[in-house]
Design a protein around this motif. Structure first.
Motif, PDB file in Angstrom:
ATOM      1  N   GLN A  75      39.607  36.488  34.367  1.00 19.80           N
ATOM      2  CA  GLN A  75      39.953  37.459  32.940  1.00 19.80           C
ATOM      3  C   GLN A  75      39.928  38.686  33.756  1.00 19.80           C
ATOM      4  O   GLN A  75      38.597  38.871  33.764  1.00 19.80           O
ATOM      5  CB  GLN A  75      38.781  36.995  31.848  1.00 19.80           C
ATOM      6  CG  GLN A  75      38.839  34.943  32.025  1.00 19.80           C
ATOM      7  CD  GLN A  75      40.307  34.635  31.950  1.00 19.80           C
ATOM      8  OE1 GLN A  75      41.025  35.513  30.528  1.00 19.80           O
ATOM      9  NE2 GLN A  75      40.496  33.999  31.949  1.00 19.80           N
ATOM     10  N   LEU A  76      40.303  39.336  32.877  1.00 17.03           N
ATOM     11  CA  LEU A  76      40.860  40.840  33.679  1.00 17.03           C
ATOM     12  C   LEU A  76      39.994  41.628  32.306  1.00 17.03           C
ATOM     13  O   LEU A  76      40.784  41.746  30.894  1.00 17.03           O
ATOM     14  CB  LEU A  76      42.281  41.302  34.305  1.00 17.03           C
ATOM     15  CG  LEU A  76      42.439  40.827  34.853  1.00 17.03           C
ATOM     16  CD1 LEU A  76      43.968  41.506  35.638  1.00 17.03           C
ATOM     17  CD2 LEU A  76      42.163  40.851  36.484  1.00 17.03           C
ATOM     18  N   GLY A  77      39.003  43.039  32.504  1.00 11.93           N
ATOM     19  CA  GLY A  77      38.531  43.682  31.274  1.00 11.93           C
ATOM     20  C   GLY A  77      37.481  43.092  31.057  1.00 11.93           C
ATOM     21  O   GLY A  77      36.922  41.784  31.420  1.00 11.93           O
ATOM     22  N   PRO A  78      37.333  43.846  29.688  1.00  9.24           N
ATOM     23  CA  PRO A  78      37.193  45.035  29.653  1.00  9.24           C
ATOM     24  C   PRO A  78      37.088  46.313  30.110  1.00  9.24           C
ATOM     25  O   PRO A  78      37.549  47.226  29.762  1.00  9.24           O
ATOM     26  CB  PRO A  78      37.049  45.108  27.958  1.00  9.24           C
ATOM     27  CG  PRO A  78      35.452  44.427  28.606  1.00  9.24           C
ATOM     28  CD  PRO A  78      35.151  43.499  29.141  1.00  9.24           C
ATOM     29  N   ASN A  79      36.968  46.125  31.774  1.00  9.19           N
ATOM     30  CA  ASN A  79      36.419  47.421  32.400  1.00  9.19           C
ATOM     31  C   ASN A  79      36.674  47.071  34.078  1.00  9.19           C
ATOM     32  O   ASN A  79      36.538  46.080  33.985  1.00  9.19           O
ATOM     33  CB  ASN A  79      35.693  48.422  31.849  1.00  9.19           C
ATOM     34  CG  ASN A  79      33.848  47.038  32.403  1.00  9.19           C
ATOM     35  OD1 ASN A  79      33.522  46.362  32.815  1.00  9.19           O
ATOM     36  ND2 ASN A  79      33.406  47.157  31.494  1.00  9.19           N
ATOM     37  N   PHE A  80      36.697  48.076  34.465  1.00  2.00           N
ATOM     38  CA  PHE A  80      37.012  47.353  36.277  1.00  2.00           C
ATOM     39  C   PHE A  80      36.515  46.619  36.780  1.00  2.00           C
ATOM     40  O   PHE A  80      36.421  45.430  37.191  1.00  2.00           O
ATOM     41  CB  PHE A  80      37.311  48.805  37.033  1.00  2.00           C
ATOM     42  CG  PHE A  80      37.499  48.247  38.156  1.00  2.00           C
ATOM     43  CD1 PHE A  80      38.457  47.357  38.627  1.00  2.00           C
ATOM     44  CD2 PHE A  80      37.139  48.624  39.111  1.00  2.00           C
ATOM     45  CE1 PHE A  80      38.907  46.824  39.964  1.00  2.00           C
ATOM     46  CE2 PHE A  80      36.955  48.107  40.090  1.00  2.00           C
ATOM     47  CZ  PHE A  80      38.168  47.382  41.005  1.00  2.00           C
ATOM     48  N   LEU A  81      34.515  46.946  36.606  1.00  2.00           N
ATOM     49  CA  LEU A  81      33.470  46.182  36.763  1.00  2.00           C
ATOM     50  C   LEU A  81      33.584  44.576  35.895  1.00  2.00           C
ATOM     51  O   LEU A  81      33.281  43.925  37.212  1.00  2.00           O
ATOM     52  CB  LEU A  81      32.089  46.934  36.517  1.00  2.00           C
ATOM     53  CG  LEU A  81      30.701  45.991  36.940  1.00  2.00           C
ATOM     54  CD1 LEU A  81      30.688  46.394  38.118  1.00  2.00           C
ATOM     55  CD2 LEU A  81      29.860  46.298  36.542  1.00  2.00           C
TER      56      LEU A  81
END
Length: 704
Positions: free
Chosen positions: A484-490
């Motif tokens: 699951q990508l996001g909401p930030n790069f970390l």
């Protein structure tokens, strides 16, 4: 070729046969005098005729030899004029020095200029990263909805440095809250040690007190077992380290931890206290480690214990809960067997944790948080990354080598050229056939072991390129479905970490036959899997300058892992030991630069594997020359195909010796070139080396 005129042959017929010049010559040399002419003239003419005949025949023979040379050169291997071959030629010429004598110093002949060139494998690894970067930055390389789309989204998120900088320490502080807060940052809830440890292990891939991973069971290679190992410290400590260096390392690490605490908004005085206690914990844990030699002497290298038994020995850790969360979907219970290294360390570690929980609970939490921040550094903003870079630079200066911890992320791979895969498979088949034939001639192997070894080689499987799922869009989508990508790069980074951990566990739980792809497809190292009896050649290795379908068929494929003659219980032990002793003396006879010496006893089996690998590869190559009529050679280079084969072998080893020679499994590169080549009679024959030259010794070792 001389042509003779049959009686009645016409001038035109002879001209068609290409023999007209011979007719003119023979008609001129035959007697033309009439019976009325005197005998004196006839004798003079006969002498002149014989002289002319000798001269003419000599001219014809000379012309024939020139013709044969022309035919030989034009019927031999044709030069490869493709850009790839020209680039390969340039690489070889840039590293070698043809003014050196190959029979005296073949390493310098091949590698003398290589000091200005980086390690071939390292250079290829860097080039592979550049290829991957070009693919990720090409908008036409992927399609919406494909499994690759997430890889491109992840890359773009990573490269969006403005967004990462704007977030600052915010994403990391959010992680702190998920872990129950952090005392020195002013936002804290109650600290549950085992709950925090379970989250660190299962959700963040961080193991602050020990390392836990899946591996094959020693008695059943296809059964997975959880292994509990010593921790990987964030600083390059060694037990024989000088006290002065030891102290300097910890001073630099303390500076780094202070910097992290300040970046997270901690009070400088509190940060200093917590960082100092974290250093103290690391130092004590390091002191608990038993030297490897002591573990082997006491038979403590790895021991089988149940989770219940480990719980009694190291009670501070809730082993069942932490391991179950980390290795889901495995079903674990108290009687689950584990492979544990260094039980004494685990006992002492548990006791230290219990003492810290009683006296310095907050400091123990800080130690775990500091370690996590270091693990997550690649996904944080430039301030955290700069602190990490400065630490590594300082440690490199102190230890004269890179830090032990190295993390790389490979998102996806491609293996799209069928001709490359087909050509590589053909090459592997040739090598395998040559190995089967070679086993028939080994003097130290029994008939029973010979048959078993031939069967194992015949059954040996090969995987090339990348896992099959990368080639099938639907499987690729499934493989990435839990990311699951996001909401930030970390958060994207952490989702990839969890997905990778789950994929490793899932692969071990699959029924055979199922290939567990243990190497990165973009890697440059072949590997052999004992439980799967499979050798893996990743796509990253099958690239120029090591391999390409358009190259001359020169690639030396060496399967070191399956050529070690160490565990042959039914062999002629005496003959084998004599051969190995001969090989040890053989390597010791080669000088090293600067008058240095090298003891080959620690690298003896690797040397034997090098010698065997070269012998088998050359046998396969020679056989392929007889069967394959499309062989090429490099243009404008006076090396025959066989000579170029040996030159190709040396080129792979053109590198500087390891700075940690005592820990290196192989001999120095110069010996890895000279040792096997000088033990190969064909090398001396094809380079016409005189008897007793360094590369053509009077006696050789009959190992392979």
């Amino acid at each position: 070729m001389l042509c003779f005129s049959p009686p009645g042959s016409s001038h035109r017929a002879l001209q068609k046969r290409g023999c007209l010049h011979v007719v003119f010559l023979t008609s001129w040399l035959l007697p033309q005098s009439s019976p009325e002419e005197g005998p004196e003239w006839s004798r003079e003419w006969s002498a002149a005729r014989r002289l002319l005949l000798v001269v003419s025949l000599f001219s014809l023979l000379l012309g024939s030899s020139v013709l044969w040379v022309y035919i030989f050169r034009n019927c031999g291997p044709r030069p490869c004029e493709t850009p790839l071959c020209l680039d390969l030629l340039a690489r070889y010429q840039a590293s070698g020095n043809t003014s050196e004598t190959p029979c005296t110093d073949f390493f310098s002949f091949s590698c003398k200029k290589a000091k200005r060139i980086s390690d071939s494998f390292q250079a290829l690894a860097e080039e592979n990263k550049k290829r991957l970067k070009r693919l990720l930055e090409d908008p036409e390389s992927w399609h919406p909805g494909s499994g690759e789309e997430k890889a491109f989204q992840f890359y773009n998120s990573c490269m969006d440095t403005d967004a990462i900088e704007a977030e600052g320490a915010g994403p990391l502080k959010q992680v702190m809250e998920e872990l129950g807060g952090w005392h020195i940052s002013g936002n804290r809830t109650s600290f549950d040690f085992n709950q925090t440890l379970k989250l660190l292990m299962s959700q963040y891939g961080h193991f602050p007190f020990f390392k836990a991973y899946l591996g094959p069971h020693p008695e059943s290679q296809h059964t997975p077992v959880i292994k509990i190992d010593q921790p990987e410290f964030d600083v390059p400590l060694k037990q024989e380290q000088e006290q002065k260096i030891y102290a300097q390392i910890f001073r630099e690490y303390l500076t780094y931890l202070n910097r992290l605490g300040t970046l997270l908004g901690g009070d400088p005085i509190k940060v200093q206290q917590h960082a100092s206690l974290s250093i103290s914990i690391t130092s004590q844990l390091f002191q608990f480690l038993s030297p490897v030699e002591q573990q082997e002497a006491q038979d403590k290298h790895f021991q089988m214990v149940t989770i219940n038994q480990l719980q009694e020995m190291a009670p501070a850790i809730d082993w069942l809960s932490c391991l179950q969360a980390t290795f889901t979907p495995m079903s674990l219970g108290p009687s689950q067997l584990l492979m544990v290294q260094d039980l004494d360390y685990l006992r002492n570690m548990s006791q230290l944790v219990e003492e810290m929980l009683l006296k310095h609970r907050d400091f123990l939490q800080s130690h775990m948080i500091f370690g996590l921040v270091g693990t997550l550094s690649p996904a944080l903003d430039s301030k955290f990354q700069e602190a990490r870079r400065e630490l590594r630079q300082k440690l490199r200066e102190l230890t004269e080598r890179p830090p032990l911890v190295r993390r790389e992320s490979h998102v996806f791979s491609r293996w799209g050229d069928p001709s490359t895969r087909l050509s590589a498979m053909e090459l592997f088949t040739e090598i395998k056939d040559a190995l089967v034939a070679h086993l028939k001639r080994l003097p130290w192997i029994s008939e029973k072991t010979r048959r078993e070894a031939q069967n194992r080689v015949t059954q040996l499987q090969v995987q090339m390129g990348a896992p099959e799922w990368t080639l099938k869009p639907e499987l690729a989508r499934q493989e990435y479905s839990n990311i699951q990508l996001g909401p930030n790069f970390l958060q994207s980074f952490l989702s990839c970490v969890r997905s990778l951990q789950a994929r490793k566990v899932w692969s071990f739980l699959q029924p055979l036959p199922y290939h567990r792809w243990q190497v990165s497809p973009w890697g440059v190292t072949a590997s052999y899997s004992i439980p799967d009896h499979e050798v893996v050649f990743p796509a990253g290795l099958l690239q120029p300058p090591f391999f390409h379908p358009d190259y001359p068929r020169l690639t030396v494929v060496v399967m070191d892992e399956i050529l070690h003659p160490g565990d042959c219980l039914d062999c002629d032990t005496r003959a084998l030991q004599e051969a190995l002793l001969c090989l040890e003396r053989h390597y010791a006879a080669f000088p090293l630069p600067g008058g240095t010496s090298f003891s080959g006893s620690s690298t003896l089996l690797e040397n034997a594997a090098d010698v065997g690998g070269l012998a088998i590869a050359f046998q396969a190559y020679s056989r392929s020359l007889l069967e394959y009529r499309g062989e090429t050679k490099l243009p404008n280079w006076d090396l025959s195909p066989h000579q170029l084969f040996f030159r190709s072998y040396a080129q792979v080893l053109c590198r500087e010796p390891s700075t940690e020679r005592s820990q290196a499994p192989h001999s120095p590169p110069r010996l890895r070139v000279h040792g096997p080549l000088s033990n190969t009679p064909a090398f001396a024959r094809h380079f016409r080396c005189p008897r007793d030259a360094l590369m053509n010794p009077s006696s050789r070792c009959q190992l392979w």
